[in-house]
Design an enzyme around this catalytic site. Sequence first.
Site, PDB file in Angstrom:
ATOM      1  CB  CYS A   1      -0.902   0.051   1.237  1.00 23.79           C
ATOM      2  SG  CYS A   1      -2.473  -0.738   0.963  1.00 23.79           S
ATOM      3  CB  VAL A   2       1.373   4.024  -2.276  1.00 26.77           C
ATOM      4  CG1 VAL A   2       2.393   3.218  -3.051  1.00 26.77           C
ATOM      5  CG2 VAL A   2       0.041   4.016  -2.969  1.00 26.77           C
TER       6      VAL A   2
END
Length: 110
Positions: free
Chosen positions: A109-110
């Site tokens: 996840c960014v």
Amino acid sequence: MAYEVNGKTIEADEEGFLVNINDWNEELAGLVAKDEGIDMSPEHWEVVNFLREYYAEYQIAPAVRVLTKAIAKKMGPDKGNNKYLYELFPYGPGKQACKIAGLPKPTGCV
């Protein structure tokens, strides 16, 4: 960053993820959800509780693709798809739902 629940301060990182997942409770989840602009429904709780069970079993927060497949397997294709999950968690079912569930940020996840 920290959350205040029942006079207790609960530490979170700069993105709002809990430092200690054992500090989680449903009241805190409601507070985090409110911060995220989410009004928790039974469908939201279903995903949050699923994530907590998944984490308890595998010690990892699933990425969206894994989450979608796992939910489809357990709850059926109506719920195990991106459209449904993004309707519940518009900022990303992996990241947003994990934050509300008191879990670490999912890998990837960014």
